[in-house]
Design a protein around this motif. Structure first.
Motif, PDB file in Angstrom:
ATOM      1  N   ALA A  70       0.829  -1.208   0.000  1.00 52.79           N
ATOM      2  CA  ALA A  70       0.000   0.000   0.000  1.00 52.79           C
ATOM      3  C   ALA A  70       0.863   1.258   0.000  1.00 52.79           C
ATOM      4  O   ALA A  70       0.584   2.219  -0.734  1.00 52.79           O
ATOM      5  CB  ALA A  70      -0.926  -0.005   1.216  1.00 52.79           C
ATOM      6  N   GLY A  71       1.934   1.258   0.814  1.00 51.16           N
ATOM      7  CA  GLY A  71       2.785   2.441   0.886  1.00 51.16           C
ATOM      8  C   GLY A  71       3.568   2.678  -0.388  1.00 51.16           C
ATOM      9  O   GLY A  71       3.634   3.804  -0.888  1.00 51.16           O
ATOM     10  N   CYS A  72       4.159   1.618  -0.950  1.00 50.23           N
ATOM     11  CA  CYS A  72       4.973   1.755  -2.169  1.00 50.23           C
ATOM     12  C   CYS A  72       4.131   2.182  -3.369  1.00 50.23           C
ATOM     13  O   CYS A  72       4.449   3.162  -4.054  1.00 50.23           O
ATOM     14  CB  CYS A  72       5.685   0.433  -2.473  1.00 50.23           C
ATOM     15  N   LEU A  83      -2.506   5.422   0.295  1.00 51.61           N
ATOM     16  CA  LEU A  83      -1.725   6.138   1.297  1.00 51.61           C
ATOM     17  C   LEU A  83      -2.499   6.314   2.597  1.00 51.61           C
ATOM     18  O   LEU A  83      -1.941   6.173   3.690  1.00 51.61           O
ATOM     19  CB  LEU A  83      -1.302   7.506   0.748  1.00 51.61           C
ATOM     20  N   LYS A  84      -3.800   6.590   2.475  1.00 48.00           N
ATOM     21  CA  LYS A  84      -4.636   6.715   3.676  1.00 48.00           C
ATOM     22  C   LYS A  84      -4.772   5.361   4.372  1.00 48.00           C
ATOM     23  O   LYS A  84      -4.747   5.267   5.603  1.00 48.00           O
ATOM     24  CB  LYS A  84      -6.013   7.268   3.312  1.00 48.00           C
ATOM     25  N   PHE A  85      -4.916   4.304   3.562  1.00 51.66           N
ATOM     26  CA  PHE A  85      -4.990   2.951   4.123  1.00 51.66           C
ATOM     27  C   PHE A  85      -3.704   2.640   4.884  1.00 51.66           C
ATOM     28  O   PHE A  85      -3.739   2.091   6.000  1.00 51.66           O
ATOM     29  CB  PHE A  85      -5.201   1.940   3.003  1.00 51.66           C
ATOM     30  N   PHE A  86      -2.560   2.994   4.293  1.00 51.78           N
ATOM     31  CA  PHE A  86      -1.266   2.751   4.925  1.00 51.78           C
ATOM     32  C   PHE A  86      -1.156   3.485   6.262  1.00 51.78           C
ATOM     33  O   PHE A  86      -0.774   2.892   7.277  1.00 51.78           O
ATOM     34  CB  PHE A  86      -0.148   3.188   3.981  1.00 51.78           C
ATOM     35  N   SER A  87      -1.500   4.754   6.277  1.00 51.58           N
ATOM     36  CA  SER A  87      -1.342   5.553   7.497  1.00 51.58           C
ATOM     37  C   SER A  87      -2.320   5.115   8.580  1.00 51.58           C
ATOM     38  O   SER A  87      -1.957   5.040   9.763  1.00 51.58           O
ATOM     39  CB  SER A  87      -1.530   7.047   7.186  1.00 51.58           C
ATOM     40  N   VAL A  88      -3.575   4.797   8.189  1.00 51.00           N
ATOM     41  CA  VAL A  88      -4.562   4.350   9.179  1.00 51.00           C
ATOM     42  C   VAL A  88      -4.160   2.996   9.766  1.00 51.00           C
ATOM     43  O   VAL A  88      -4.214   2.788  10.982  1.00 51.00           O
ATOM     44  CB  VAL A  88      -5.972   4.269   8.545  1.00 51.00           C
ATOM     45  N   ILE A 243       3.560   7.695   9.376  1.00 50.01           N
ATOM     46  CA  ILE A 243       2.190   8.207   9.292  1.00 50.01           C
ATOM     47  C   ILE A 243       2.190   9.670   8.869  1.00 50.01           C
ATOM     48  O   ILE A 243       1.415  10.076   7.991  1.00 50.01           O
ATOM     49  CB  ILE A 243       1.478   8.036  10.646  1.00 50.01           C
ATOM     50  N   CYS A 244       3.071  10.463   9.473  1.00 51.60           N
ATOM     51  CA  CYS A 244       3.137  11.898   9.141  1.00 51.60           C
ATOM     52  C   CYS A 244       3.543  12.116   7.685  1.00 51.60           C
ATOM     53  O   CYS A 244       2.980  12.982   6.986  1.00 51.60           O
ATOM     54  CB  CYS A 244       4.129  12.604  10.077  1.00 51.60           C
ATOM     55  N   LEU A 245       4.519  11.323   7.206  1.00 49.00           N
ATOM     56  CA  LEU A 245       4.941  11.454   5.810  1.00 49.00           C
ATOM     57  C   LEU A 245       3.805  11.120   4.853  1.00 49.00           C
ATOM     58  O   LEU A 245       3.581  11.819   3.854  1.00 49.00           O
ATOM     59  CB  LEU A 245       6.133  10.525   5.543  1.00 49.00           C
ATOM     60  N   ALA A 246       3.082  10.021   5.164  1.00 45.19           N
ATOM     61  CA  ALA A 246       1.973   9.612   4.301  1.00 45.19           C
ATOM     62  C   ALA A 246       0.888  10.674   4.268  1.00 45.19           C
ATOM     63  O   ALA A 246       0.351  11.004   3.201  1.00 45.19           O
ATOM     64  CB  ALA A 246       1.408   8.277   4.773  1.00 45.19           C
TER      65      ALA A 246
END
Length: 260
Positions: A70-72, A83-88, A243-246
């Motif tokens: 998800a992040g990549c 990106l939202k899925f990754f951070s959550v 999380i902050c970066l995403a």
């Protein structure tokens, strides 16, 4: 004018590729976890109440793989959903880790009892599997301990117990990993623990480590509290940073789209 307005909102390439590199670590780690679960014989060296620990490795590896994906992909394709899925999801993991830490502190006596039960269950099966045997020997040598709370815990094993009907040569003994080390010895004496527990308690300490592994582990935690706390804080800060970066990248992407 429209060109100048578009240039006012740009996606940061530094953040974008930093998140990509950050998530490569998740992919590499997930492969390591899955490989450990597949190649190791964990089910035979642990007793988790019927739960096969291989599944624990597979689940952790799978979650880390999904997070890395998800992040990549979210960063490279500028996909705000991923990106939202990754951070959550990373935030949920952080919350679970925090909760686990608090519960571990509150229920430390229960955890201590479970560790005692775990070690004693594996003592009973010491000779049943070579992997289990190596694990216990490594633990006792590393912590300089013997049994869960003392050498007498080895009465739980059919080969080492002191009952009159025990025909084993290892009767009333302990594994060699319980023995105190002589720096002058180059070769390990695997029979050093024979008949040790038939001696008075005052003499046993001259030959074996009489302290249990549970107290030794507690002592190690106290002696290395700063190191352990530093590792946990470092992992937590790394997660918060991700999380902050995403979220920052999501804001940049949405700002660019709003400017179109």
């Amino acid at each position: 004018m429209s060109g100048n307005h578009y240039k006012g909102h740009e996606v940061s390439c530094c953040i974008k590729y930093f998140i990509f590199g950050f998530n490569i670590l998740f992919w590499v780690s997930s492969c390591a976890w899955v490989t450990c679960g597949v190649l190791s014989n964990l089910s035979s060296i642990t007793d988790l109440g019927g739960l096969d620990p291989v599944w624990l490795f597979m689940v952790v590896g799978g979650v880390m793989f999904i997070l890395g994906f998800a992040g990549c992909i979210g960063a490279l394709r500028e996909n705000t959903f991923l990106l939202k899925f990754f951070s959550v999801f990373l935030g949920i993991i952080f919350f679970l880790e925090l909760t686990t830490g608090v519960l571990a502190f509150v229920f430390k006596d229960w955890i201590k009892d479970q560790l005692n039960l775990f070690i004693n269950n594996n003592i009973r099966a010491y000779r049943d599997d070579i992997d289990l045997q190596n694990l216990i020997d490594f633990t006792q040598e590393y912590w300089e301990c013997c049994g869960a709370f003392g050498a007498d815990d080895w009465n739980l094993n059919i080969y080492f117990n002191c009952t009159d009907g025990n025909p084993s040569r290892e009767k009333c003994g302990v594994p060699f990993s319980c023995c105190t080390k002589d720096p002058a010895e180059d070769v390990i004496n695997t029979q050093c623990g024979y008949d040790i527990r038939a001696k008075p308690d005052s003499e046993q300490k001259d030959y074996i480590n009489v302290k249990g592994c549970v107290p030794q582990f507690e002592k190690w935690l106290q002696d290395n509290l700063t190191l352990v706390a530093g590792i946990f804080i470092g992992v937590a800060l790394l997660q918060i940073f991700g999380i902050c970066l995403a979220q920052n990248l999501v804001s940049d992407i949405e700002a660019v789209r709003a400017s179109w």
